[in-house]
Design an enzyme around this catalytic site. Structure first.
Site, PDB file in Angstrom:
ATOM      1  N   THR A  36      19.698  44.785  34.161  1.00  0.00           N
ATOM      2  CA  THR A  36      20.112  43.437  34.527  1.00  0.00           C
ATOM      3  C   THR A  36      21.128  43.532  35.661  1.00  0.00           C
ATOM      4  O   THR A  36      21.437  44.627  36.156  1.00  0.00           O
ATOM      5  CB  THR A  36      20.741  42.725  33.322  1.00  0.00           C
ATOM      6  OG1 THR A  36      21.941  43.424  32.940  1.00  0.00           O
ATOM      7  CG2 THR A  36      19.773  42.692  32.142  1.00  0.00           C
ATOM      8  N   THR A 122      33.804  46.194  20.395  1.00  0.00           N
ATOM      9  CA  THR A 122      34.995  45.743  21.101  1.00  0.00           C
ATOM     10  C   THR A 122      36.054  45.246  20.130  1.00  0.00           C
ATOM     11  O   THR A 122      35.731  44.779  19.032  1.00  0.00           O
ATOM     12  CB  THR A 122      34.626  44.603  22.078  1.00  0.00           C
ATOM     13  OG1 THR A 122      35.814  44.011  22.607  1.00  0.00           O
ATOM     14  CG2 THR A 122      33.833  43.517  21.367  1.00  0.00           C
ATOM     15  N   ASP A 123      37.312  45.293  20.565  1.00  0.00           N
ATOM     16  CA  ASP A 123      38.377  44.721  19.747  1.00  0.00           C
ATOM     17  C   ASP A 123      38.317  43.196  19.721  1.00  0.00           C
ATOM     18  O   ASP A 123      38.962  42.550  18.883  1.00  0.00           O
ATOM     19  CB  ASP A 123      39.749  45.190  20.239  1.00  0.00           C
ATOM     20  CG  ASP A 123      40.037  44.841  21.697  1.00  0.00           C
ATOM     21  OD1 ASP A 123      39.150  44.305  22.383  1.00  0.00           O
ATOM     22  OD2 ASP A 123      41.168  45.127  22.156  1.00  0.00           O
ATOM     23  N   GLU A 124      37.530  42.598  20.610  1.00  0.00           N
ATOM     24  CA  GLU A 124      37.461  41.139  20.672  1.00  0.00           C
ATOM     25  C   GLU A 124      36.819  40.524  19.424  1.00  0.00           C
ATOM     26  O   GLU A 124      36.952  39.326  19.185  1.00  0.00           O
ATOM     27  CB  GLU A 124      36.725  40.686  21.939  1.00  0.00           C
ATOM     28  CG  GLU A 124      37.467  41.065  23.199  1.00  0.00           C
ATOM     29  CD  GLU A 124      36.874  40.453  24.452  1.00  0.00           C
ATOM     30  OE1 GLU A 124      36.504  39.265  24.417  1.00  0.00           O
ATOM     31  OE2 GLU A 124      36.775  41.165  25.466  1.00  0.00           O
ATOM     32  N   TYR A 149      30.296  35.730  23.199  1.00  0.00           N
ATOM     33  CA  TYR A 149      30.243  37.180  23.376  1.00  0.00           C
ATOM     34  C   TYR A 149      30.799  37.906  22.156  1.00  0.00           C
ATOM     35  O   TYR A 149      30.128  38.742  21.544  1.00  0.00           O
ATOM     36  CB  TYR A 149      31.023  37.600  24.631  1.00  0.00           C
ATOM     37  CG  TYR A 149      31.416  39.056  24.628  1.00  0.00           C
ATOM     38  CD1 TYR A 149      30.455  40.053  24.482  1.00  0.00           C
ATOM     39  CD2 TYR A 149      32.752  39.446  24.748  1.00  0.00           C
ATOM     40  CE1 TYR A 149      30.814  41.403  24.457  1.00  0.00           C
ATOM     41  CE2 TYR A 149      33.114  40.781  24.726  1.00  0.00           C
ATOM     42  CZ  TYR A 149      32.140  41.750  24.576  1.00  0.00           C
ATOM     43  OH  TYR A 149      32.503  43.074  24.546  1.00  0.00           O
ATOM     44  N   LYS A 153      28.924  40.297  19.226  1.00  0.00           N
ATOM     45  CA  LYS A 153      29.316  41.685  18.965  1.00  0.00           C
ATOM     46  C   LYS A 153      29.744  41.859  17.509  1.00  0.00           C
ATOM     47  O   LYS A 153      29.432  42.872  16.881  1.00  0.00           O
ATOM     48  CB  LYS A 153      30.443  42.113  19.906  1.00  0.00           C
ATOM     49  CG  LYS A 153      30.003  42.341  21.347  1.00  0.00           C
ATOM     50  CD  LYS A 153      28.938  43.428  21.479  1.00  0.00           C
ATOM     51  CE  LYS A 153      29.481  44.806  21.174  1.00  0.00           C
ATOM     52  NZ  LYS A 153      28.445  45.863  21.372  1.00  0.00           N
ATOM     53  N   PHE A 189      37.895  41.611  35.286  1.00  0.00           N
ATOM     54  CA  PHE A 189      39.230  41.263  35.773  1.00  0.00           C
ATOM     55  C   PHE A 189      39.798  42.273  36.776  1.00  0.00           C
ATOM     56  O   PHE A 189      40.151  41.906  37.908  1.00  0.00           O
ATOM     57  CB  PHE A 189      40.174  41.107  34.573  1.00  0.00           C
ATOM     58  CG  PHE A 189      41.601  40.823  34.938  1.00  0.00           C
ATOM     59  CD1 PHE A 189      41.932  39.678  35.640  1.00  0.00           C
ATOM     60  CD2 PHE A 189      42.622  41.694  34.566  1.00  0.00           C
ATOM     61  CE1 PHE A 189      43.253  39.401  35.973  1.00  0.00           C
ATOM     62  CE2 PHE A 189      43.937  41.433  34.887  1.00  0.00           C
ATOM     63  CZ  PHE A 189      44.256  40.279  35.593  1.00  0.00           C
ATOM     64  N   PRO A 191      38.424  45.095  38.447  1.00  0.00           N
ATOM     65  CA  PRO A 191      37.697  45.324  39.705  1.00  0.00           C
ATOM     66  C   PRO A 191      37.577  44.072  40.570  1.00  0.00           C
ATOM     67  O   PRO A 191      37.501  44.184  41.803  1.00  0.00           O
ATOM     68  CB  PRO A 191      36.328  45.825  39.244  1.00  0.00           C
ATOM     69  CG  PRO A 191      36.222  45.453  37.816  1.00  0.00           C
ATOM     70  CD  PRO A 191      37.610  45.415  37.277  1.00  0.00           C
ATOM     71  N   GLN A 193      39.949  41.876  41.033  1.00  0.00           N
ATOM     72  CA  GLN A 193      41.191  41.807  41.802  1.00  0.00           C
ATOM     73  C   GLN A 193      41.255  42.919  42.852  1.00  0.00           C
ATOM     74  O   GLN A 193      41.639  42.679  44.003  1.00  0.00           O
ATOM     75  CB  GLN A 193      42.396  41.908  40.858  1.00  0.00           C
ATOM     76  CG  GLN A 193      42.370  41.006  39.642  1.00  0.00           C
ATOM     77  CD  GLN A 193      42.073  39.546  39.951  1.00  0.00           C
ATOM     78  OE1 GLN A 193      42.273  39.076  41.061  1.00  0.00           O
ATOM     79  NE2 GLN A 193      41.580  38.829  38.960  1.00  0.00           N
TER      80      GLN A 193
END
Length: 333
Positions: A36, A122-124, A149, A153, A189, A191, A193
């Site tokens: 993708t 993920t910790d999310e 998202y 997960k 976030f 990359p 910036q």
């Protein structure tokens, strides 16, 4: 050992393939990736051209394809996922298809063929913590996802745990803090910036910029995955973190300092809906049960290495940058 790496042309997966070739050259690696927008064949070029890694283009929700690949390998390391929060708010279905249906498809193939799985998460999935809360996420923290998202997960994690308990598959799970490093898509976030600053564009900071993330270099994450594969206990979940808690404002100012820009050279933009306040990982269990320790304990050093990579690999990110910024413009972010 024959290792199947799902999502191995994406950010963390491609870095895992390169890291594994360096640290475990005896492993035979095959990557499956749907290719993708977030995947990049060029990330794997050093090991594809030499034949050290094989690449299969395909979707992990394709049961027939997955079944044949799983049957031919000893271990599956499951990175494949849709992972960008902003995109999940704009269009949730691809996240359900990849993260939930794809994981289910993979689990059924693993169950049929009796193979070993390590599932990357993920910790999310744990939601967020208050900014002034001294607590950190542990393996016992209940899931409390905030976005499509993180909800998908969390669903994938629960499927793996259920297949371990109900069907006895040999598997481990890891939940990692926010990764940064080379080969990360420019929609993310750090990359975003870095590449913006390289192009003379001021960074954009959601809301006040006080949201806290727990940052880890991608090589440290992948070294932890190798440690869990070799030393972790089957059926267990491990949290991976490098004690890198910083708020987004601090990260932007670090990048500006490292790239020779004034500390106030950025703009605030409207906050993202459902933006989690703080993530923080307690990796005590991982460090106690394996010999893993992060190499990039100094966030400045890791960010400097990352900046250098994007500065010298503009051809890798230039085209994706245009598309990503067009999407952000449409979303007003």
């Amino acid at each position: 050992m024959r290792v199947l790496v799902t999502g191995g042309a994406g950010f963390i997966g491609s870095n895992f393939a390169l890291r594994a070739r360096e640290r475990r050259p005896e492993w035979q690696l095959t990557v499956i990736d749907a290719m993708t927008y977030a995947a990049n064949r060029a990330s794997l070029e050093p090991v594809l051209t030499t034949g050290e890694v094989a690449l299969v283009e395909g979707n992990i929700a394709d049961a027939a394809l997955v079944d044949g690949l799983v049957a031919d390998h000893d271990v599956v390391v499951h990175f494949a996922a849709e992972s960008h929060n902003d995109n999940s708010l704009d269009s949730p279905w691809p996240f359900v298809e990849s993260n939930v249906v794809g994981t289910f498809t993979l689990l059924e193939a693993i169950r049929r063929h009796g193979k070993r799985l390590h599932h990357i998460s993920t910790d999310e999935v744990y939601g967020d913590l208050e900014l002034d809360d001294p607590a950190r996420f542990t393996e016992q923290t209940p899931v409390n996802p905030s976005s499509p998202y993180s909800a998908t997960k969390a669903s994938a994690d629960l499927l793996v745990r259920a297949w371990i308990r109900s069907f006895g598959i040999e598997a481990t799970v890891s939940n990692c803090s926010n990764n940064y490093g080379p080969r990360q898509h420019v929609e993310k976030f750090i990359p975003r910036q870095i590449t913006g600053i390289l192009q003379g564009v001021r960074p954009k900071l959601y809301g006040s910029g006080l949201n806290v993330r727990d940052w880890i270099h991608v090589d440290d994450h992948n070294d932890a995955v190798i440690a869990i594969l070799e030393q972790g206990r089957l059926g267990e979940t491990y949290l991976i973190g490098a004690d890198g808690e910083r708020n987004n404002l601090e990260i932007v100012r670090m990048l500006l300092e490292l790239m020779g820009k004034p500390a106030d050279w950025f703009d605030h933009v409207d906050d993202r809906p459902g933006h989690d306040l703080r993530y923080a990982i307690d990796s005590t269990k991982l460090r106690r049960e394996t010999d893993w320790q992060p190499r990039y304990g100094d966030l400045h050093a890791g960010l400097a290495q990352t900046i250098d990579w994007y500065r010298t690999n503009e051809s890798w990110w230039r085209e994706a940058k245009v598309a990503a910024e067009r999407t952000y413009e449409r979303l007003g972010r």
